[in-house]
Write an enzyme that holds these catalytic residues in place. Structure first.
Site, PDB file in Angstrom:
ATOM      1  N   PHE A 248       6.965  -0.460   2.162  1.00 23.64           N
ATOM      2  CA  PHE A 248       6.208   0.642   2.784  1.00 23.64           C
ATOM      3  C   PHE A 248       5.454   0.072   3.989  1.00 23.64           C
ATOM      4  O   PHE A 248       4.264   0.287   4.166  1.00 23.64           O
ATOM      5  CB  PHE A 248       5.211   1.282   1.808  1.00 23.64           C
ATOM      6  N   CYS A 343      -4.452   3.545  -0.717  1.00 22.81           N
ATOM      7  CA  CYS A 343      -5.391   4.553  -0.201  1.00 22.81           C
ATOM      8  C   CYS A 343      -5.744   5.564  -1.288  1.00 22.81           C
ATOM      9  O   CYS A 343      -6.397   6.567  -1.025  1.00 22.81           O
ATOM     10  CB  CYS A 343      -4.805   5.260   1.020  1.00 22.81           C
TER      11      CYS A 343
END
Length: 384
Positions: A248, A343
């Site tokens: 990612f 996050c």
């Protein structure tokens, strides 16, 4: 740390995006730290685990990206949001943006008026201009400007007014039109039409050159993001890994900070535009043993690449986390360490429950999103 940001939009009830803006920063951080510690409590029962002090930046003027809904009418456009009471509110003076960005947003309101572009009306499914997206590079104060349109009909009007705007604001380096014809709450469409020769914005975090293209994800708080990447670099260096994966990877921020000329790095990201940016950065840095590929990270880990197992794996997934399947793959690869940047601490905790054979040794909170519930977490997992 006790600073309070005085926001007129919030006081007037026009914008509630920064829901904790009335709390001192120290109080906001304490609440975030408590949430993180509670979520990760099941994984820090070993004496080795460290919760390091949170990393913070400025409480205003920190944001490098504005996503403005275009409201009002062609003769009186408004860049901002619809308030809870239903009124069109200009957010050009939002305190999250630097002063030069605020000034440019005001100028863009006039630009839309001068070009005579009708804002898109959701209630009537009529109009042309849906959003204006503005991204700022901190390294030079340069901008990427995107107009999200329903159709091509208004492009000529944008092109007519653009020379005057760019003469006044030479720091605007990239301008594009994104076509989003669907009558749905979707920010952008598939087709991007560049109105400038330049198609990317250059940024630099620490000593690493990074590039931003219209559809590539990029951190919105450069000041704290630079500290996040530098911390990742330091934690990874402690292991002196012979090979690295960055899953990612986006535009390559983590991997490129941790790479070296003699260390093979493989970066995986599903968004092709971000991979193109990462490749440009690697070339500029003279990194020959780096490969970036536009693939799904979970599929990549299950494919032929699984035969060449890295010594250290970095993951930086979206809010949904990496998922149980990839957790199992990482456990099977058994690298020296896994560096997880998250996050969403809830999905981080869920993923940690699926990764076997590792202990959590370091955790640090990075407050990339002041006044909100959100924050970034860097977690280091070391092989048992």
């Amino acid at each position: 740390m006790s600073t309070l940001v005085q926001c007129g939009y919030f006081e007037r009830g026009q914008c509630q995006s920064c829901r904790h803006i009335k709390l001192p920063m120290a109080q906001q951080l304490a609440a975030k730290t408590q949430e993180l510690q509670q979520l990760l409590a099941p994984f820090v029962d070993n004496a080795e685990a460290q919760f390091l002090p949170p990393v913070v930046g400025d409480s205003s003027g920190f944001r490098n990206k504005a996503k403005m809904v275009v409201l009002g009418a062609a003769h009186a456009p408004v860049l901002g949001i619809v308030s809870p009471s239903g009124e069109a509110v200009s957010l050009c003076d939002c305190l999250l943006y630097p002063a030069d960005m605020q000034a440019l947003l005001h100028r863009l309101e006039r630009f839309v008026q001068q070009a005579g572009i009708p804002p898109y009306r959701v209630d009537k499914a009529k109009g042309e201009l849906k959003f204006i997206l503005l991204t700022r590079s901190q390294v030079r104060g340069e901008y990427m400007l995107r107009f999200v349109l329903r159709s091509r009909d208004a492009i000529a009007r944008i092109e007519r007014e653009l020379p005057a705007l760019m003469a006044e604001y030479p720091q605007i380096k990239v301008v594009s039109v994104n076509l989003q014809p669907i009558h749905m709450a979707i920010l952008e469409g598939e087709e991007e039409i560049f109105l400038t020769e330049n198609t990317r914005l250059e940024e630099r975090f620490n000593d690493v050159p990074l590039f931003i293209r219209p559809k590539s994800f990029f951190q919105t708080n450069p000041q704290v993001a630079a500290k996040l990447y530098q911390t990742a670099r330091e934690w990874v260096a402690d292991f002196a890994p012979a090979s690295l994966w960055d899953l990612f990877c986006g535009v390559g921020g983590f991997g490129l900070h941790c790479a070296a000329k003699d260390i093979p790095l493989t970066g995986i990201e599903i968004e092709a535009e971000a991979i193109a940016c990462a490749k440009m950065s690697a070339q500029l840095m003279g990194l020959d043993k780096v490969q970036f590929m536009a693939l799904d990270s979970t599929d990549f880990a299950k494919g032929d690449a699984a035969q060449t197992k890295p010594e250290l794996i970095i993951v930086n997934p979206p809010r949904r986390g990496i998922g149980e399947s990839l957790c199992h793959s990482l456990s099977e690869f058994a690298p020296k360490a896994i560096l997880y940047s998250s996050c969403n601490p809830k999905t981080l905790a869920k993923d940690l429950g699926h990764i076997r054979g590792y202990r959590l040794t370091k955790v640090q909170l990075f407050d990339l999103f002041p006044h909100s519930d959100h924050f970034e977490v860097l977690a280091l997992l070391v092989k048992d």
